[in-house]
Design a protein around this motif. Structure first.
Motif, PDB file in Angstrom:
ATOM      1  N   UNK A  37       0.825  -1.356   0.108  1.00  0.00           N
ATOM      2  CA  UNK A  37      -0.083   0.161  -0.133  1.00  0.00           C
ATOM      3  C   UNK A  37       0.955   1.100   0.010  1.00  0.00           C
ATOM      4  N   UNK A  38       1.963   1.390   0.500  1.00  0.00           N
ATOM      5  CA  UNK A  38       2.983   2.429   0.547  1.00  0.00           C
ATOM      6  C   UNK A  38       3.827   2.443  -0.763  1.00  0.00           C
ATOM      7  N   UNK A  39       4.470   1.521  -1.466  1.00  0.00           N
ATOM      8  CA  UNK A  39       4.783   1.599  -2.597  1.00  0.00           C
ATOM      9  C   UNK A  39       4.463   1.129  -3.804  1.00  0.00           C
ATOM     10  N   UNK A  40       3.314   0.585  -3.595  1.00  0.00           N
ATOM     11  CA  UNK A  40       2.538  -0.126  -5.033  1.00  0.00           C
ATOM     12  C   UNK A  40       3.286  -1.206  -5.553  1.00  0.00           C
ATOM     13  N   UNK A  41       4.454  -1.707  -5.158  1.00  0.00           N
ATOM     14  CA  UNK A  41       5.364  -2.610  -5.470  1.00  0.00           C
ATOM     15  C   UNK A  41       4.621  -3.943  -5.220  1.00  0.00           C
TER      16      UNK A  41
END
Length: 247
Positions: free
Chosen positions: A88-92
């Motif tokens: 959710x933070x990096x979308x990786x």
């Protein structure tokens, strides 16, 4: 009844077959009543159900599917499909969830909603679960080291202490680091005392634990004190029911 400090509630499920419409012999009536009883239990506790002719055909089909499922587990006739999990933070992509699929030789792709409950009620879920765990861990071992694999674990599996040995064996045979395996359980399993003990033993192996569909059952934050979860998947229906307050 209050026994040894515990409240014990006795309930009943009833299957009904009527003569002569549902049979003229004792054996036939009992067989049809048993089929109606099985249908009654499928619908929940404390119900009654009358036998209907189509139940017999469905029961025969269930027996055939159970036989095929047993053979499929022995032959390893299952596929694992992988659904990506995003941060959710990096979308990786941080991992993938293993989803088991059964491609029947004549029926084609059998939906999990059909064969998973059958595996649970027939006692085949342990064998199927061991197969999924082994294959998922083996496949994940070839991924980049920052990716983890998530595997769903049935509440029925968690009632059996041997699930700990099954997970340990899958990790050992694949060589996968325990921290890269995440086991997803449902809130129903969390509410069972024995399951909580098993979950703590699994946690001691070093694997990650995820609580799936939080908010669909008797949800309470207090339930989370039994086991330390690494991830909680909040069900969409729970989010939708807690919309913005009026005023």
């Amino acid at each position: 009844y209050h026994i040894a400090g515990q409240d014990v509630v006795i309930g009943a499920s009833i299957g009904i077959a009527m003569a002569p419409a549902n049979g003229s012999s004792f054996d036939e009536l009992m067989r049809h009543a048993d089929i109606a009883l099985y249908r009654s239990k499928q619908g929940g506790k404390g119900r009654f159900c009358y036998f209907e002719p189509d139940m017999d055909a469905k029961q025969r089909d269930r027996h055939v599917l159970e036989r095929d499922l047993r053979a499929a587990i022995e032959a390893g006739q299952f596929e694992l499909h992988y659904q990506p999990l995003y941060s959710a933070t990096s979308s990786d992509i941080c991992g993938l969830e293993a989803l088991v699929r059964w491609r029947h030789p004549t029926r084609g792709l059998v939906p999990p909603g059909e064969f998973i409950p059958l595996a649970e009620t027939s006692g085949l879920i342990s064998g199927l679960g061991a197969l999924v765990l082994r294959d998922a861990c083996t496949f994940a071992q070839s991924w980049p080291p920052h990716l983890r694999v998530a595997v769903n674990v049935s509440p029925v599996q968690l009632r059996d202490r041997r699930i700990v040995d099954t997970v340990a064996a899958a990790l050992q045979s694949s060589g996968l680091e325990p921290g890269r395996l995440e086991l997803e359980i449902t809130e129903t399993a969390l509410l069972e005392a024995r399951s909580s003990e098993v979950l703590r033993e699994l946690k001691a192996l070093g694997v990650r634990l995820a609580l799936d569909d939080f908010g669909t059952g008797f949800s309470s934050i207090s339930h989370l004190q039994f086991v330390r979860f690494d991830r909680i998947k909040i069900d969409r229906s729970f989010i939708q029911s807690t919309g913005p307050a009026e005023g």
